[in-house]
Design an enzyme around this catalytic site. Structure first.
Site: not given
Lengths: 345, 345, 345, 345
Positions: D148-150, D152-153
C-alpha cells in the site's frame, strides 16, 4: 540520430517544462541550458522535483548556442532577436517560445510590445508554429515562432468553423481562463497563495498582447481583417487554458454540421480531440499532455456558436508545442516525445 | 422585536448558510428547522462546523410552519408551492430560495422546470427579491421569490447601463463562473475532489434554467424582450460567482460615462461596490459577505462593454439576499445581520 | 462604553484580521491603524476585500498610540518593546501579537529570537494571554503577550491530560500542520501558488521558535521542565492549525477517563469544543471563528494518547484571541465580537 | 518481447493509473481490462482524460485472465484470492494491488480485514513487492503482493536507520498525510469538494489496516516484534503521501552518521532520493513519478530521529510500484516505463 537541444531561459516555467519533455524524447538529448538569474547553479536547485534527474548547471546563452543543434528560448519579449540572428548565422534551428517573431505586421509587434524589430528579414523568415493550422510551412524551417497559450487555444476552437464559412468573422468573443503558471515563476502579491486561492478575476481586459496574435491567425484563415474581444481570467489551478469562444452563426448552420466540420478538420490530428455530444472540454483532462480538446454547442435562441477548448498552457500552450515544432522542423515523427497520457486525476 | 424565523430544507447548503446568518442577526431567532433526509437529527451532525452552536434537531415542514413568523424554504423546484399556500393562508411571510415563484410567465416556468403552476394567484402575488432593483415592491410583502446566484450577479452588472440606454439589448453574453457550492451538498462524481480539483469546464451550455430568469429581469428594466447567451462554468473554489458580461455599446458611449452611471445608480446601495479604475472584481474579495462588486471596461476596438461582477453565491446569491429580503418585508433595517466584512484572505 | 482600539502593523495578515474582527465588536471602534510600508494609503488598497468598509488611512505608530485606549501590535519580533514601554508609561492597554513578551525566561527569548530584552521589568509584568489556561491572570491587566498559533493549539490539546496526571511529561511530540497565512503576507517562492498548490512539506524541523513557548506553557501546568518534539508543516489551505499531539499514557489511563477530564476541564469554555467519539477535529470546521476543537484517541497497542486539535491560525491563533484578551483586560464580556459561527463550507 | 498485461478493476484509481503507466512502457501492451461496474463501456467513458487514448472496453475478469501474461488486480480486499489461484494454475504472473497477500501472519490478515485466507499455500508463496527492501525475493516470482501507499512511504523512511541499529525499535510514530486519491474513486460526503477543500483531519486513528503491514516490514528488517503508532490524515491535494516518522535515536547517533547510512543504503536505487541538508521532502516534487524522497533530521534536545518521506500514492504507492514489480518478475529493466520526471509545477 540524436538531436542536441539547448534551452535558453531554462529556469522559467516554460523552460523547465521543456527540459522535462525533452528528457522523455527518444531522439533528443539536452545539450545545455542557460539562465541569467541562476548561472552556475544546477536546474534542480530551482526545481527540486528534478533533483537527481536534471542537475545540469545553468550556463550562458553563448554556451547553449555553441553546444546545441536546436535552440529553444523562453525569454521575456525583446530578448530573442539577437539569439535568432546568431542561430540564423550559425545555421541552427531556433524555436522561440517568446513573442518576438509571432506578429507578422511589425507595427503591431512594436505597438503592442514597445520593442523595435531589429532584423526585419528574420521576422519575414519566421514561421508561426501552430502545426494543426500551418504544418506545411513549419516543416524543415529554421526559425519558428512558437505561439502563446491563449493564442493556441482560441484559434483551434474557431478555425474550422471560420474556414468553412459557418460563422461570421465579426463579433467574436473569447472569454478565457488560465492557470497560474501562465503568470510565470516570479512570485507576486497576486499569486501569493492566500490571495489567489479561492479567488478568480479577469485581468488586462481589452488590452492583452495575445489579442493581435489571435487576430492574425484568424485573419490568415479567412483572408479578411478580424477584430475580437479577448478577456483573460486568472484561475486558482496550476495549469490549463479554458477558452470559451462565441461567434455568430451564419444563417442555417446547425450543430450537426459544425460537429462534422470539426471532426473532419481535425481527423488526422493526433493532438486534437473533438468531443462528442455529452463530453465536456475540461482543463483537468489535458493536464501534462499536448492535447487540445474541443466541445461544440450552438444556442438556437441567439444563433450563436459556443466553442470551448482546453489545453495545458505549459504543454500545448508552450513547451509541448515547441517540441512538436522541433519534430516538424527536423523531419522527425511529429508526436515523438509527446504521446504522454494526461493523468486521469 | 424578535422575529421567529424557520428554515425548511435546512440541511442543504443554502439552508445551512441561512442558519449561520440568522444566528448573527440582532432581531431574529431561529425558531425551527426541517429536513426530510435528516429528520430527528441535529443540524450539527450534518455540518460539524456548527457543533455546539446549532444542535437544533431537524423537524418537519409542519413544525417549521407552526413555530415561525417568517418561513424560508431552500428546496428543489416544485416543492415550494404548497408551502407558499400554507404561509399565505396563515398570514406568514414566506421567502422562497427555490425557483418556483421567480418566473412571472407561467409558461416559462412550466417549460423550463417541467412543473405545473398550481396556484397561479400566488405566482401573481409573489415579488422578485432583488432589492437593488426592485426594493419598493418588496417592502412589506409576504411572498418573496429570492433570486438565484447567477440571476443576481448578471443583472447587477448590466442593469445600470441598460436602464440608461448606454448598451444595446441584443447580443448580450454572460460568461459566468461558479464555485462548487452552487452544485449543492449532494456529492457526485463531478464534485468528487480529485476530479474537480485542478479542473474547469462549462456546463449546461445554452440550457441553464437561470437564462429566462435573467432575461425577465433585463426585460423589466428595458421594457422589451431580451434574449441572452448564458454560459455557466464550474470552478474549483467553494464559493463565488464571477460574471463576465458583454454588451454592445450604443454609439458614443464612453467608459467615464458608464462609470458615472453605475456609481450614481448604486450610490445608496450598501451591498454594491462599483470599483474604481484599477481594481478588479474578484470572488475572493466578497466571500462570506453580502457584497457585490462590479468592474467596468469598454473595448474601443470592438465597441463593447465588458462588465464583471462578483458575489458570494451562497450569501448575496442565496441566504444573505434572503435575509435582506426578510428585513425589507418586515420593515427592519435592510442591512441587519448582514454587515459582516468579507475576510481579506 | 466604546473602546478606542488601534492596530500597529495593520497591513500584515494578523493586523488585517484584527481590523475585521474589531469591526464586528459591539463595544469597540477602530481608532487608528499604522503601517510602515503603506503609510498614507488606505487599508483597502492593500486588502481590496475591505474596499468601502475600511478605507482608513495607515498612519504612524505615534498616531495609533495617541488615539487609542487599547493598542494591538502585530509586528516582527523585537519591535514591540518600545511600544510596550510607551503604552506602559501612558497607562494604555497593550496587546502584543508578536513574540517579544511571550517567553518568561529572558535567556530563552534572547537565544531563540536573537534580540535583547530591553525592559526586563515589562517582561516581568507581561501576562501570557491564553485565556482558557490563564484567565484570572489576564483580567484587568495592561500588558498582554498574545500566544502564537501553534502555541495555542498544542497546549489546548494536551493540558487537561497533563494537569490531571494522565500522561507523562516526557516524550511529547506535536506534529502540526499550518495553513499558508501563517507564513504572512509577503509573497515568496515557497508560497507562490504553483509551487505550494498540490504540495506539502515540513519546515524548521527541530528549530521552530514556538518550541520554547509551548514548553513554557506545559511547564507551568505540570511544574516541571518539559521538552517536546515539535514539527510544523505547511499545508495548501489558507487558514488553520491542525495539531496532532502524542504523549505516553500513565498506566491504566482509559479513553473514557480522558474524555471526561477534557469535557470537565473545558465545560465552561465557550471557545473549546471537546468532540464526542466519532467526530473529527478539522481545520475546515473552525475557519473564520475563534473556536478550538479537540478530538481524543488512545492507542492501547502502544499506550499512547493521540490528541488532535484544530484552530483558525488567524483567529484563535492570533487576532481573535487578541480580542478575547482585550475583553478580559477591560472587563467586557469575554466573547464580545467573537461569537461568529464557522461557516459550514 | 512485448508483455501482454491485463488489469482487473481498471476503473478504480489504481487501475486507471496502471493503464496510463503501461501505455508508456516500452515492452508492455495492454491486453485487456475489466470492471464490474462499467462492463461493456470504454475506459474513457469513466476517465475522459483518456478519450481517444484508451477507449478499450471493460470486459470481465475471465477475459483479462485469458488474454494476459501478467495480471494486475486493483480490487477491494478479499476479492484477489480466487484470481491468484487461477493465475497460479495457469502459470501467469499475478500482481495484486489489493491487500490480500500482504500480511504473512494469516491471523493478522483475518483479524484486520475480516476475511478468511482461502489458499494458505498462496499466501505462503506470495512475495512482498517493495523492491528497495526485498528485491531479490521478487525477481522471477509469479505472485506478488504490491504494498500500500503508507506501507511504502513509512518503511523507506525508517529501514536504513533501523537496519543499521541507529534507532530504537520501540516508540516509533508515523504521522502520515495522504492526498485524496487514496480514498478511491467513489464520491462520498467527506470527499465532496466543498467539504474537503480548505480542510484537514486525521482518520482511523489507531485503527488503520496499514498498521500491521508496516510493522511486518519493520519486523523483517530488525528481526524482532515492532509496534508503532500510525496516524493517517486526509489532505486537500490529489496525490501524495507525506510520512513524518519519529524514532528514538540510539545513544551517540548523529545526523551525519544517519545521512551517510541512508545515502549508502539507497545509493543504487534509482527511485529513492535521499535529500541533502537544506532540501525538503515534498509531495509536490514526486507527483506523477515513481520517486520517493527522504529528508532526515535529528532533534538533539530530545534525541529523536525525524525522517520525512514523500511519494506519489498512486505511483510509487500503487501502480508505479506494481510495474516495477512486473519488471522484476519478468527480468526486464527495473525502471522500464517508469523514468518519467515529476513535473516541476
Amino acid at each position: 540520430m540524436t538531436v542536441k537541444a539547448g534551452v535558453i531561459g531554462a529556469t522559467g516555467y516554460a523552460g523547465a517544462e521543456l527540459v522535462r519533455i525533452l528528457a522523455g524524447h527518444p531522439q533528443a538529448e539536452l545539450a545545455a541550458i542557460s539562465s541569467v538569474s541562476f548561472e552556475g547553479k544546477p536546474l534542480s536547485s530551482v526545481y527540486p522535483a528534478y533533483y537527481g534527474l536534471c542537475d545540469m548547471l545553468c550556463g550562458t546563452e553563448a554556451e547553449v548556442l555553441q553546444k546545441s543543434d536546436v535552440v529553444f528560448a523562453a525569454l521575456p519579449h525583446g530578448l530573442s532577436q539577437e539569439i535568432a540572428k546568431e542561430c540564423h548565422d550559425a545555421g541552427k534551428v531556433f524555436i522561440d517560445l517568446g513573442a518576438d517573431f509571432r506578429l507578422k505586421r511589425l507595427n503591431e509587434y512594436e505597438d503592442w510590445y514597445k520593442v523595435k524589430a531589429v532584423y526585419p528579414e528574420l521576422h519575414e523568415e519566421a514561421v508561426y508554429g501552430l502545426p494543426e493550422l500551418f504544418r506545411e510551412e513549419i516543416r524543415g524551417k529554421k526559425l519558428i515562432a512558437n505561439p502563446g497559450c491563449y493564442t493556441t487555444a482560441v484559434p483551434l476552437a474557431l478555425v474550422p468553423a471560420l474556414k468553412a464559412g459557418l460563422i461570421e468573422k465579426d463579433g467574436i468573443i473569447a472569454d478565457c481562463k488560465s492557470g497560474v503558471t501562465g503568470a510565470g515563476r516570479k512570485s507576486t502579491q497576486d499569486t501569493h497563495y492566500p490571495e489567489l486561492n479561492e479567488g478568480m478575476h479577469a485581468y488586462k481586459v481589452g488590452g492583452h498582447r495575445h489579442t493581435p496574435e489571435i487576430e492574425q491567425t484568424l485573419r490568415r484563415i479567412c483572408g479578411e481583417e478580424v477584430t475580437i474581444v479577448f478577456t483573460p481570467h486568472l484561475l486558482p489551478v496550476n495549469r490549463g487554458i479554458l477558452a470559451t469562444c462565441y461567434a455568430h452563426l451564419k444563417p442555417g448552420t446547425t450543430l450537426e454540421q459544425l460537429q462534422k466540420v470539426y471532426e473532419d478538420f481535425y481527423q488526422d490530428e493526433y493532438f486534437v480531440r473533438v468531443l462528442p455530444d455529452g463530453m465536456k472540454a475540461d482543463i483537468h483532462n489535458v493536464r501534462y499532455s499536448n492535447f487540445c480538446e474541443i466541445e461544440l454547442h450552438t444556442d438556437p435562441r441567439t444563433n450563436m456558436l459556443i466553442a470551448v477548448s482546453a489545453i495545458d498552457n505549459m504543454v500545448k500552450g508552450a513547451a509541448g508545442q515547441a517540441v512538436q515544432n522541433m519534430n516538424l522542423a527536423l523531419g522527425l515523427e511529429e508526436t515523438a516525445g509527446l504521446k504522454m497520457f494526461p493523468p486521469a486525476f
